[in-house]
Design a protein around this motif. Structure first.
Motif, PDB file in Angstrom:
ATOM      1  N   PHE A 112       0.833  -1.201   0.000  1.00  7.69           N
ATOM      2  CA  PHE A 112       0.000   0.000   0.000  1.00  7.69           C
ATOM      3  C   PHE A 112       0.873   1.257   0.000  1.00  7.69           C
ATOM      4  O   PHE A 112       2.090   1.205   0.243  1.00  7.69           O
ATOM      5  N   GLU A 113       0.252   2.400  -0.249  1.00  9.13           N
ATOM      6  CA  GLU A 113       1.004   3.645  -0.338  1.00  9.13           C
ATOM      7  C   GLU A 113       1.481   4.101   1.047  1.00  9.13           C
ATOM      8  O   GLU A 113       0.783   3.914   2.049  1.00  9.13           O
ATOM      9  N   PRO A 114       2.648   4.727   1.127  1.00  4.88           N
ATOM     10  CA  PRO A 114       3.212   5.172   2.405  1.00  4.88           C
ATOM     11  C   PRO A 114       2.671   6.534   2.842  1.00  4.88           C
ATOM     12  O   PRO A 114       3.433   7.489   3.070  1.00  4.88           O
ATOM     13  N   ASP A 115       1.352   6.624   2.968  1.00  5.83           N
ATOM     14  CA  ASP A 115       0.730   7.915   3.283  1.00  5.83           C
ATOM     15  C   ASP A 115      -0.083   7.832   4.581  1.00  5.83           C
ATOM     16  O   ASP A 115      -1.217   8.288   4.635  1.00  5.83           O
ATOM     17  N   GLY A 116       0.516   7.246   5.616  1.00  2.00           N
ATOM     18  CA  GLY A 116      -0.194   7.124   6.887  1.00  2.00           C
ATOM     19  C   GLY A 116      -0.756   8.453   7.349  1.00  2.00           C
ATOM     20  O   GLY A 116      -0.209   9.516   7.052  1.00  2.00           O
ATOM     21  N   PRO A 117      -1.897   8.434   8.068  1.00  2.00           N
ATOM     22  CA  PRO A 117      -2.580   7.258   8.605  1.00  2.00           C
ATOM     23  C   PRO A 117      -3.566   6.596   7.632  1.00  2.00           C
ATOM     24  O   PRO A 117      -4.239   5.647   8.010  1.00  2.00           O
ATOM     25  N   ASN A 118      -3.660   7.096   6.372  1.00  2.00           N
ATOM     26  CA  ASN A 118      -4.624   6.499   5.433  1.00  2.00           C
ATOM     27  C   ASN A 118      -4.132   5.164   4.871  1.00  2.00           C
ATOM     28  O   ASN A 118      -4.938   4.256   4.649  1.00  2.00           O
ATOM     29  N   TRP A 119      -2.808   5.070   4.614  1.00  2.00           N
ATOM     30  CA  TRP A 119      -2.247   3.875   3.994  1.00  2.00           C
ATOM     31  C   TRP A 119      -3.094   3.459   2.783  1.00  2.00           C
ATOM     32  O   TRP A 119      -3.637   2.365   2.710  1.00  2.00           O
ATOM     33  N   SER A 140      -3.380  -2.249   3.968  1.00  2.00           N
ATOM     34  CA  SER A 140      -2.958  -2.552   5.327  1.00  2.00           C
ATOM     35  C   SER A 140      -4.027  -3.394   6.020  1.00  2.00           C
ATOM     36  O   SER A 140      -5.184  -3.430   5.582  1.00  2.00           O
ATOM     37  N   MET A 141      -3.649  -4.059   7.075  1.00  2.00           N
ATOM     38  CA  MET A 141      -4.612  -4.853   7.824  1.00  2.00           C
ATOM     39  C   MET A 141      -5.342  -3.949   8.810  1.00  2.00           C
ATOM     40  O   MET A 141      -4.844  -3.634   9.887  1.00  2.00           O
ATOM     41  N   ASP A 142      -6.527  -3.479   8.389  1.00  2.00           N
ATOM     42  CA  ASP A 142      -7.359  -2.613   9.231  1.00  2.00           C
ATOM     43  C   ASP A 142      -6.577  -1.424   9.782  1.00  2.00           C
ATOM     44  O   ASP A 142      -6.687  -1.076  10.960  1.00  2.00           O
ATOM     45  N   GLY A 143      -5.760  -0.814   8.915  1.00  2.00           N
ATOM     46  CA  GLY A 143      -5.014   0.376   9.308  1.00  2.00           C
ATOM     47  C   GLY A 143      -3.693   0.110   9.987  1.00  2.00           C
ATOM     48  O   GLY A 143      -2.977   1.054  10.343  1.00  2.00           O
ATOM     49  N   ASP A 144      -3.322  -1.159  10.148  1.00  2.00           N
ATOM     50  CA  ASP A 144      -2.037  -1.519  10.762  1.00  2.00           C
ATOM     51  C   ASP A 144      -1.004  -1.684   9.651  1.00  2.00           C
ATOM     52  O   ASP A 144      -1.048  -2.665   8.899  1.00  2.00           O
ATOM     53  N   PRO A 145      -0.036  -0.750   9.528  1.00  2.00           N
ATOM     54  CA  PRO A 145       0.912  -0.798   8.415  1.00  2.00           C
ATOM     55  C   PRO A 145       1.969  -1.893   8.548  1.00  2.00           C
ATOM     56  O   PRO A 145       2.773  -2.079   7.634  1.00  2.00           O
ATOM     57  N   SER A 146       1.970  -2.624   9.657  1.00  2.00           N
ATOM     58  CA  SER A 146       2.967  -3.687   9.815  1.00  2.00           C
ATOM     59  C   SER A 146       2.622  -4.911   8.975  1.00  2.00           C
ATOM     60  O   SER A 146       3.461  -5.797   8.791  1.00  2.00           O
ATOM     61  N   CYS A 147       1.393  -4.972   8.452  1.00  7.94           N
ATOM     62  CA  CYS A 147       0.965  -6.126   7.651  1.00  7.94           C
ATOM     63  C   CYS A 147       0.316  -5.648   6.359  1.00  7.94           C
ATOM     64  O   CYS A 147      -0.633  -4.866   6.393  1.00  7.94           O
ATOM     65  N   CYS A 148       0.834  -6.133   5.227  1.00  5.52           N
ATOM     66  CA  CYS A 148       0.223  -5.845   3.929  1.00  5.52           C
ATOM     67  C   CYS A 148      -0.606  -7.050   3.502  1.00  5.52           C
ATOM     68  O   CYS A 148      -0.110  -8.177   3.446  1.00  5.52           O
ATOM     69  N   CYS A 149      -1.871  -6.814   3.212  1.00  2.27           N
ATOM     70  CA  CYS A 149      -2.774  -7.867   2.746  1.00  2.27           C
ATOM     71  C   CYS A 149      -2.946  -7.732   1.237  1.00  2.27           C
ATOM     72  O   CYS A 149      -3.289  -6.650   0.747  1.00  2.27           O
ATOM     73  N   ARG A 150      -2.705  -8.810   0.527  1.00  2.00           N
ATOM     74  CA  ARG A 150      -2.798  -8.800  -0.942  1.00  2.00           C
ATOM     75  C   ARG A 150      -3.942  -9.699  -1.382  1.00  2.00           C
ATOM     76  O   ARG A 150      -3.973 -10.877  -1.045  1.00  2.00           O
ATOM     77  N   TYR A 151      -4.859  -9.136  -2.164  1.00  2.40           N
ATOM     78  CA  TYR A 151      -6.028  -9.878  -2.636  1.00  2.40           C
ATOM     79  C   TYR A 151      -6.069  -9.832  -4.160  1.00  2.40           C
ATOM     80  O   TYR A 151      -5.904  -8.762  -4.758  1.00  2.40           O
ATOM     81  N   PHE A 152      -6.308 -10.981  -4.779  1.00  3.85           N
ATOM     82  CA  PHE A 152      -6.350 -11.089  -6.233  1.00  3.85           C
ATOM     83  C   PHE A 152      -7.675 -11.727  -6.651  1.00  3.85           C
ATOM     84  O   PHE A 152      -8.082 -12.747  -6.096  1.00  3.85           O
ATOM     85  N   PHE A 153      -8.323 -11.111  -7.636  1.00  2.47           N
ATOM     86  CA  PHE A 153      -9.622 -11.582  -8.128  1.00  2.47           C
ATOM     87  C   PHE A 153      -9.500 -11.779  -9.634  1.00  2.47           C
ATOM     88  O   PHE A 153      -9.145 -10.844 -10.351  1.00  2.47           O
ATOM     89  N   GLU A 154      -9.811 -12.988 -10.110  1.00  3.68           N
ATOM     90  CA  GLU A 154      -9.600 -13.311 -11.513  1.00  3.68           C
ATOM     91  C   GLU A 154     -10.901 -13.786 -12.141  1.00  3.68           C
ATOM     92  O   GLU A 154     -11.575 -14.672 -11.601  1.00  3.68           O
ATOM     93  N   TYR A 155     -11.242 -13.184 -13.274  1.00  4.77           N
ATOM     94  CA  TYR A 155     -12.517 -13.438 -13.930  1.00  4.77           C
ATOM     95  C   TYR A 155     -12.242 -14.039 -15.306  1.00  4.77           C
ATOM     96  O   TYR A 155     -11.924 -13.329 -16.258  1.00  4.77           O
ATOM     97  N   ASP A 156     -12.358 -15.376 -15.383  1.00  2.00           N
ATOM     98  CA  ASP A 156     -11.964 -16.096 -16.595  1.00  2.00           C
ATOM     99  C   ASP A 156     -13.004 -16.071 -17.706  1.00  2.00           C
ATOM    100  O   ASP A 156     -12.663 -16.159 -18.873  1.00  2.00           O
ATOM    101  N   SER A 157     -14.268 -15.989 -17.353  1.00  3.51           N
ATOM    102  CA  SER A 157     -15.332 -16.023 -18.367  1.00  3.51           C
ATOM    103  C   SER A 157     -16.314 -14.884 -18.113  1.00  3.51           C
ATOM    104  O   SER A 157     -17.396 -15.093 -17.562  1.00  3.51           O
TER     105      SER A 157
END
Length: 234
Positions: A112-119, A140-157
């Motif tokens: 995420f972007e390094p623009d705390g506290p928004n992240w 970030s994990m609910d505003g906690d910058p110590s953890c980056c959560c990565r989510y990927f969504f793939e739409y094949d059809s």
């Protein structure tokens, strides 16, 4: 399935947003918009480039910090992939694909972007030449910058008449709350020109906070691409 225009009109600050999908008449569609609350964020326009668009200061004398607001949101790669993001990760994806990797490999090197506290989350979309597409968000994990959560969504059809919409913020706030859940499934009507979507989308965005909008309609049979850009300035 939700009404995209209603959804936008009821949210004063979704931040930056990406829409990818398939129109009811089976054309691929891509949209990207930016909003801003500060003078620095609002002082921007979309400008066409050879391979897509870039953001540029409308008034250079008023630009205070270009680090997170000047970038190439859209790039069409030589292999026909169209990359859309809300930051310089557009170039990260392009470079990793040129090296034989995929977009997930690229985004695993970013956060995420390094623009705390928004992240501010990094949102990205990749559309393939056949109209299938991927969306992702790094936050970030609910505003906690110590953890980056990565989510990927793939739409094949992709289903004609259906799109998916992801944006950076749930709504306005201080700090700004990050987007939650899966990309919103939105209804896509029949379109023959990009401006047919660009106009209603622009009108639905909050008048004070909207900055720029880009829409592309991609004919899967002919390969023709029709684009529309709307800027608040100029």
């Amino acid at each position: 399935m939700i009404d995209l225009m209603k959804y936008l009109s009821e949210n004063p600050y979704p931040g930056r947003g990406i829409v990818m999908g398939r129109t009811a008449n089976n054309r691929a569609v891509i949209a990207y918009f930016i909003m801003g609350r500060s003078e620095n964020s609002r002082n921007r326009i979309f400008e066409r480039t050879e391979d897509g668009i870039r953001t540029r200061a409308f008034d250079e004398s008023k630009m205070t910090d270009p680090s997170l607001i000047i970038y190439h949101p859209v790039r069409l790669l030589p292999n026909g992939l169209l990359v859309v993001t809300n930051g310089d990760q557009t170039d990260t994806i392009r470079d990793h694909i040129a090296q034989g990797h995929c977009y997930r490999h690229a985004l695993n090197t970013r956060k995420f972007e390094p623009d705390g506290p928004n992240w501010t989350p990094r949102i990205s979309g990749v559309m393939k030449p056949d109209g299938t597409y991927n969306l992702s968000i790094l936050k970030s994990m609910d505003g906690d910058p110590s953890c980056c959560c990565r989510y990927f969504f793939e739409y094949d059809s992709p289903v004609p008449g259906t799109g998916h919409f992801i944006h950076t913020y749930q709504s306005d706030g201080d700090p700004l709350p990050s987007f939650q859940g899966e990309p919103r499934r939105v209804e896509m009507g029949a379109l023959t020109e990009a401006r047919e979507l660009a106009g209603p989308m622009w009108d639905s965005l909050n008048g004070e906070n909207k900055v720029s909008l880009y829409v592309q309609l991609y004919d899967l049979k002919t390969g023709a691409r029709d684009t529309a850009i709307i800027n608040k300035h100029g």
